[in-house]
Design an enzyme around this catalytic site. Sequence first.
Site, PDB file in Angstrom:
ATOM      1  N   LYS A 174       0.886  -1.186   0.000  1.00  0.00           N
ATOM      2  CA  LYS A 174       0.000   0.000   0.000  1.00  0.00           C
ATOM      3  C   LYS A 174       0.912   1.220   0.000  1.00  0.00           C
ATOM      4  CE  LYS A 174      -2.051   3.097   1.904  1.00  0.00           C
ATOM      5  NZ  LYS A 174      -1.878   4.515   1.471  1.00  0.00           N
ATOM      6  N   GLU A 248       9.354   1.964  11.218  1.00  0.00           N
ATOM      7  CA  GLU A 248      10.349   3.029  11.085  1.00  0.00           C
ATOM      8  C   GLU A 248       9.599   4.343  11.160  1.00  0.00           C
ATOM      9  OE1 GLU A 248      13.387   3.113  11.297  1.00  0.00           O
ATOM     10  OE2 GLU A 248      13.667   0.944  11.161  1.00  0.00           O
ATOM     11  N   CYS A 282      13.365  11.084   7.199  1.00  0.00           N
ATOM     12  CA  CYS A 282      13.310  10.757   8.631  1.00  0.00           C
ATOM     13  C   CYS A 282      14.704  10.911   9.233  1.00  0.00           C
ATOM     14  CB  CYS A 282      12.720   9.382   8.875  1.00  0.00           C
ATOM     15  SG  CYS A 282      13.438   8.111   7.900  1.00  0.00           S
ATOM     16  N   GLU A 383       9.184  16.605  15.534  1.00  0.00           N
ATOM     17  CA  GLU A 383       9.562  16.441  14.129  1.00  0.00           C
ATOM     18  C   GLU A 383       8.696  17.338  13.250  1.00  0.00           C
ATOM     19  OE1 GLU A 383       8.723  12.663  12.077  1.00  0.00           O
ATOM     20  OE2 GLU A 383      10.778  12.756  11.335  1.00  0.00           O
TER      21      GLU A 383
HETATM   22  C1  UN1 Z   1      14.126   8.050   5.063  1.00  0.00           C
HETATM   23  O1  UN1 Z   1      14.328   9.220   5.334  1.00  0.00           O
HETATM   24  O2  UN1 Z   1      12.976   7.552   5.189  1.00  0.00           O
HETATM   25  O3  UN1 Z   1      20.148   7.876   4.757  1.00  0.00           O
HETATM   26  C2  UN1 Z   1      15.160   7.146   4.541  1.00  0.00           C
HETATM   27  C3  UN1 Z   1      19.295   8.434   4.116  1.00  0.00           C
HETATM   28  C4  UN1 Z   1      18.625   7.683   2.964  1.00  0.00           C
HETATM   29  C5  UN1 Z   1      17.418   6.966   3.460  1.00  0.00           C
HETATM   30  C6  UN1 Z   1      16.443   7.835   4.201  1.00  0.00           C
HETATM   31  N1  UN1 Z   1      19.554   6.785   2.364  1.00  0.00           N
HETATM   32  O4  UN1 Z   1      18.941   9.573   4.364  1.00  0.00           O
END
Ligand code: UN1
Length: 493
Positions: A174, A248, A282, A383
Amino acid sequence: MERFKNYINGAWVDALSGKTFQNLNPADQRDCIGEFPESDAADIDAAVKACKAAERSWMLTPAPKRGDILRRAGDIFTRRKTELSRIMTREMGKPTFETAGDVQEAIDTCYYAATEGRRLFGYTAPSELENKMNLSFRMPVGVCGIITAWNFPIAVPSWKIIPALLCGNTVVFKPSEDAPHSAVVFAEILEEAGVPPGVFNVVHGKGASGAALVEHPAVRLIAFTGSTQTGTSIAARCGALNKKCSLEMGGKNALAVMEDADQELALEGVLWGAFGTTGQRCTATSRLIVHKDIYEEFTNKLITHASKLRLGSGLEPDTQVGPVINERQLEKIERYIQIGRDEGATLALGGGRDDGPKLGVGLFVKPTIFLDVTPSMRIFREEIFGPVLAVTKAESFEHAIELINDCEYGLSSSIFTSDVNRAFRAIRDIEAGITYINAPTIGAEAHMPFGGVKGTGNGHREGGWTAYDIFTEWKTVYVDFSSKLQRAQIDNY
Ligand code: UN1
């Protein structure tokens, strides 16, 4: 307008209800990418049924053969890399050099999985009894539901989907409603690579289809990337329903610059970490901690450089910072900028939407820097997921580590220092799943564990060898070749 479909049991189909939603280009809201099925529980059920019908023959396909198919997927991602990066940029905004990197992460994940098909190592251990052998194997979990965010529309889904398939699971994906076109290409690529019908399915939609996937009784595992709020509620449902769940979620990643650091290098690192992907990672650098001895000098340089970043459509070759993803997110970022002002932080750069004649057609926020941020402020703790950097002064190295750890999240972290002792202390003492030394908080590689501690996750790691722990269940086997009943713990002691 182009009409896209779900991919269920190897066929492209509309939502059973016939409902659709539109997806707009965030750099130009007049540009509609197309219409996508707005699916519900009935579509999820059809996809899960397809998984159940396909699961046995896929599980019985030797893992090295499954790996061969995924290697071909890596080859096709490579062939379609430029095309896919443009599709991705048009629908979610980040510049094409970044979306090409996003596709590259999927390529790396495919090639890694192909080799894992010839490992999937189990353990053997001696038995405590004579003429008995102890073995363990990795088995598939079953139907996996994959729910992901829009900021890495190919890379992050690949971290879940590719290992799940390699391990012999079937998948219902999804994708985010903000990046559905990339998911269509993902399905085309797996189909061309030879993933059999029903083994991999894409069901587009909004929250309702994600919720139906979590609730479906035949789905054994949910792997999720997205907000802490949604992830936590998914985890609660998975707890009640006894499903495996890997999460995550958020981050409030800090980068610390010590007075002994290479300042030019640190400056480049902050600009990329905070404003790359418009701060919508993230792993983005959302807190900057600077040693008091260089605070003035470093922040002045930072503001000068950040003010020169070029905003624009990611499809234009010289763009450094693209738009933010949607109106809702833009409003959230503006709300946080107001919160920062109200809390008494010093707004040193940016401070809101760029709605000038060129960028007003899209959803652009000027790179924003707040100085003199203290740990009690919400912009230090929460955040924001946008191009907003909160800068705090550290009195010492120890204070910098304390500030980094004063956070409910624990995904990524970074320190710039030329003192090797400090570097190793930081590696030991920072509470985060990822720590960078002399590099910004972004830049994870596909073959290393990825994930965070504290409020970021629930103990799993994607990427590398650790993803295979999520997508397998251990089967322990005892073979007794003594021709007599041997009772463990009883007959030998
Ligand atoms: C994300 O922000 O969901 O290290 C992943 C990094 C990328 C992956 C980010 N290779 O910022």
